[in-house]
Design a protein around this motif. Structure first.
Motif, mmCIF file in Angstrom:
data_model
loop_
_atom_site.group_PDB
_atom_site.id
_atom_site.type_symbol
_atom_site.label_atom_id
_atom_site.label_comp_id
_atom_site.label_asym_id
_atom_site.label_seq_id
_atom_site.Cartn_x
_atom_site.Cartn_y
_atom_site.Cartn_z
ATOM 1 N N ALA A 17 1.372 19.917 -7.785
ATOM 2 C CA ALA A 17 1.769 21.269 -7.379
ATOM 3 C C ALA A 17 2.554 21.232 -6.066
ATOM 4 O O ALA A 17 3.621 21.856 -5.950
ATOM 5 N N LEU A 18 2.060 20.492 -5.090
ATOM 6 C CA LEU A 18 2.725 20.433 -3.787
ATOM 7 C C LEU A 18 4.154 19.897 -3.915
ATOM 8 O O LEU A 18 5.081 20.394 -3.263
ATOM 9 N N LYS A 19 4.331 18.905 -4.789
ATOM 10 C CA LYS A 19 5.669 18.323 -4.983
ATOM 11 C C LYS A 19 6.620 19.314 -5.648
ATOM 12 O O LYS A 19 7.836 19.132 -5.603
ATOM 13 N N SER A 20 6.076 20.347 -6.264
ATOM 14 C CA SER A 20 6.902 21.359 -6.943
ATOM 15 C C SER A 20 7.010 22.652 -6.142
ATOM 16 O O SER A 20 7.304 23.710 -6.692
ATOM 17 N N ASN A 21 6.730 22.558 -4.837
ATOM 18 C CA ASN A 21 6.865 23.690 -3.906
ATOM 19 C C ASN A 21 5.764 24.746 -4.033
ATOM 20 O O ASN A 21 5.897 25.839 -3.478
ATOM 21 N N VAL A 22 4.707 24.433 -4.777
ATOM 22 C CA VAL A 22 3.544 25.325 -4.795
ATOM 23 C C VAL A 22 2.669 24.859 -3.634
ATOM 24 O O VAL A 22 2.023 23.819 -3.714
ATOM 25 N N SER A 23 2.681 25.611 -2.534
ATOM 26 C CA SER A 23 2.073 25.088 -1.304
ATOM 27 C C SER A 23 1.067 26.030 -0.650
ATOM 28 O O SER A 23 0.562 25.749 0.431
ATOM 29 N N ARG A 24 0.783 27.160 -1.310
ATOM 30 C CA ARG A 24 -0.242 28.076 -0.799
ATOM 31 C C ARG A 24 -1.177 28.410 -1.963
ATOM 32 O O ARG A 24 -0.741 28.927 -2.992
ATOM 33 N N PHE A 25 -2.459 28.080 -1.763
ATOM 34 C CA PHE A 25 -3.445 28.251 -2.825
ATOM 35 C C PHE A 25 -4.578 29.146 -2.325
ATOM 36 O O PHE A 25 -5.259 28.795 -1.352
ATOM 37 N N PHE A 26 -4.765 30.271 -2.967
ATOM 38 C CA PHE A 26 -5.854 31.176 -2.594
ATOM 39 C C PHE A 26 -6.988 30.997 -3.598
ATOM 40 O O PHE A 26 -6.790 31.091 -4.813
ATOM 41 N N ILE A 27 -8.166 30.719 -3.045
ATOM 42 C CA ILE A 27 -9.292 30.204 -3.827
ATOM 43 C C ILE A 27 -10.390 31.256 -3.944
ATOM 44 O O ILE A 27 -11.087 31.551 -2.968
ATOM 45 N N PRO A 28 -10.564 31.845 -5.130
ATOM 46 C CA PRO A 28 -11.599 32.871 -5.309
ATOM 47 C C PRO A 28 -12.987 32.260 -5.453
ATOM 48 O O PRO A 28 -13.148 31.156 -5.983
ATOM 49 N N ALA A 29 -13.982 33.000 -5.006
ATOM 50 C CA ALA A 29 -15.376 32.583 -5.153
ATOM 51 C C ALA A 29 -15.932 33.066 -6.495
ATOM 52 O O ALA A 29 -15.396 33.998 -7.104
ATOM 53 N N ILE A 30 -17.014 32.455 -6.925
ATOM 54 C CA ILE A 30 -17.737 32.885 -8.131
ATOM 55 C C ILE A 30 -19.170 33.272 -7.759
ATOM 56 O O ILE A 30 -19.593 34.397 -7.978
ATOM 57 N N ASP A 31 -19.899 32.326 -7.165
ATOM 58 C CA ASP A 31 -21.253 32.611 -6.672
ATOM 59 C C ASP A 31 -21.648 31.496 -5.713
ATOM 60 O O ASP A 31 -20.854 30.581 -5.457
ATOM 61 N N SER A 32 -22.876 31.539 -5.208
ATOM 62 C CA SER A 32 -23.293 30.604 -4.154
ATOM 63 C C SER A 32 -23.275 29.151 -4.615
ATOM 64 O O SER A 32 -23.132 28.240 -3.797
ATOM 65 N N SER A 33 -23.410 28.907 -5.916
ATOM 66 C CA SER A 33 -23.456 27.530 -6.404
ATOM 67 C C SER A 33 -22.113 26.811 -6.245
ATOM 68 O O SER A 33 -22.054 25.585 -6.360
ATOM 69 N N HIS A 34 -21.043 27.552 -5.983
ATOM 70 C CA HIS A 34 -19.721 26.945 -5.834
ATOM 71 C C HIS A 34 -19.249 26.877 -4.376
ATOM 72 O O HIS A 34 -18.181 26.323 -4.102
ATOM 73 N N THR A 35 -20.039 27.411 -3.460
ATOM 74 C CA THR A 35 -19.569 27.511 -2.073
ATOM 75 C C THR A 35 -19.258 26.158 -1.460
ATOM 76 O O THR A 35 -18.209 25.969 -0.824
ATOM 77 N N GLU A 36 -20.157 25.179 -1.641
ATOM 78 C CA GLU A 36 -19.939 23.862 -1.025
ATOM 79 C C GLU A 36 -18.658 23.216 -1.537
ATOM 80 O O GLU A 36 -17.907 22.613 -0.772
ATOM 81 N N ALA A 37 -18.405 23.352 -2.840
ATOM 82 C CA ALA A 37 -17.195 22.763 -3.416
ATOM 83 C C ALA A 37 -15.945 23.418 -2.841
ATOM 84 O O ALA A 37 -14.922 22.751 -2.593
ATOM 85 N N MET A 38 -16.012 24.729 -2.609
ATOM 86 C CA MET A 38 -14.880 25.437 -2.013
ATOM 87 C C MET A 38 -14.627 24.957 -0.581
ATOM 88 O O MET A 38 -13.477 24.712 -0.190
ATOM 89 N N LEU A 39 -15.690 24.827 0.172
ATOM 90 C CA LEU A 39 -15.557 24.383 1.566
ATOM 91 C C LEU A 39 -15.011 22.958 1.639
ATOM 92 O O LEU A 39 -14.211 22.627 2.526
ATOM 93 N N GLN A 40 -15.424 22.117 0.683
ATOM 94 C CA GLN A 40 -14.922 20.741 0.642
ATOM 95 C C GLN A 40 -13.432 20.716 0.328
ATOM 96 O O GLN A 40 -12.672 19.940 0.921
ATOM 97 N N LEU A 41 -13.021 21.564 -0.584
ATOM 98 C CA LEU A 41 -11.606 21.666 -0.937
ATOM 99 C C LEU A 41 -10.771 22.039 0.286
ATOM 100 O O LEU A 41 -9.717 21.451 0.544
ATOM 101 N N GLU A 42 -11.259 23.002 1.039
ATOM 102 C CA GLU A 42 -10.567 23.424 2.261
ATOM 103 C C GLU A 42 -10.524 22.279 3.273
ATOM 104 O O GLU A 42 -9.497 22.064 3.939
ATOM 105 N N ALA A 43 -11.630 21.559 3.399
ATOM 106 C CA ALA A 43 -11.684 20.441 4.343
ATOM 107 C C ALA A 43 -10.688 19.342 3.956
ATOM 108 O O ALA A 43 -10.073 18.715 4.821
ATOM 109 N N ASP A 44 -10.511 19.135 2.659
ATOM 110 C CA ASP A 44 -9.599 18.093 2.178
ATOM 111 C C ASP A 44 -8.127 18.492 2.321
ATOM 112 O O ASP A 44 -7.269 17.622 2.501
#
Length: 255
Positions: A26-53
């Motif tokens: 995606a980045l190589k194709s100029n898609v460079s801003r990603f807005f990440i929706p939440a689902i519930d608490s079970s996905h929070t850690e994965a979202m935070l890790q994605l942001e950290a990466d």
């Protein structure tokens, strides 16, 4: 050209085998801003890790998805409140009403939706709405909350022209994704009657892949197919569509 995917679940298990490669595509194709929706608490850690990466590219939302509104919804809403108080998020989402999977939870879905709209107002954040077979119910709640502090995105918009105009009347942009490329999607038949200032692009990956990938796993680089389709619908260049929709996303998310 900068392209913004305003709705993508990049933390999904569907990407566990090739997440980094998929994001790099995606980045190589100029898609460079990603807005990440939440689902519930079970996905929070994965979202935070994605942001950290990928701290320069990922912008997180916080919220309780309507299909996750169950008996424990008050506990889940408390998690949303706690996270919003703890750190910066760019929207409260995705929130709303889904009557496709379960109609028995309608009343608590409405309560959760309303409460999260009020949280968004408290934090001066946009909302990102999930609506499935529930336009009337969504509009009913929005009617009670309509004011200058209500704004956001009607994610994965699949309604009629009249419903599009009504959604816009609540200060919502329309999130347009793969459905615009479907033969039976129908929104392509009237989208050019909606000013581009009301439109943002999204994939909702890993769901709702556009043609010619329909039925396969969606990913953010496939937003190029949505861009191509909108360029055709509006008879303006892909660069212009990307520029306007990215600016619209900046107006909504403040970044």
């Amino acid at each position: 050209m900068m392209i913004t995917d305003t709705h993508t679940h990049l933390y999904s298990e569907a990407f566990n085998e090739d997440r980094n490669d998929m994001i790099e595509r995606a980045l190589k194709s100029n898609v460079s801003r990603f807005f990440i929706p939440a689902i519930d608490s079970s996905h929070t850690e994965a979202m935070l890790q994605l942001e950290a990466d990928y701290p320069d590219y990922m912008f997180l939302m916080m919220g309780l998805h309507p299909t996750s509104v169950k008996e424990n919804y008050k506990t889940e809403l408390q998690h949303v409140e706690t996270m919003l108080a703890k750190r910066k998020f760019y929207a409260v989402g995705e929130i709303g009403i889904d009557l496709y999977w379960d109609t028995s939870t309608l009343e608590i879905q409405k309560k959760a939706f309303k409460q999260q709209i009020q949280l968004a107002k408290q934090y001066q954040l946009p909302i990102v709405i999930h609506c499935r077979e529930a336009f009337d119910e969504i509009f009913e709640v929005l009617d009670t909350e309509k004011d200058d502090d209500l704004f956001g995105i009607f994610h994965c918009f699949t309604g009629t022209l009249e419903q599009a105009q009504r959604a816009i009347s609540y200060n919502m942009k329309l999130g347009i994704g793969g459905v615009a490329t479907f033969k039976n999607g129908k929104i392509d038949q009237f989208l050019n009657e909606i000013d581009l200032k009301h439109i943002v692009l999204e994939t909702d990956s890993p769901y709702l892949a556009p043609k010619p990938y329909r039925g396969k796993r969606n990913e953010s680089v496939y937003i190029l197919k949505v861009l191509e389709k909108l360029s055709e619908i509006y008879s303006v260049s892909e660069e212009k569509i990307a520029e306007i929709t990215t600016q619209n996303s900046k107006d909504i998310f403040g970044i």
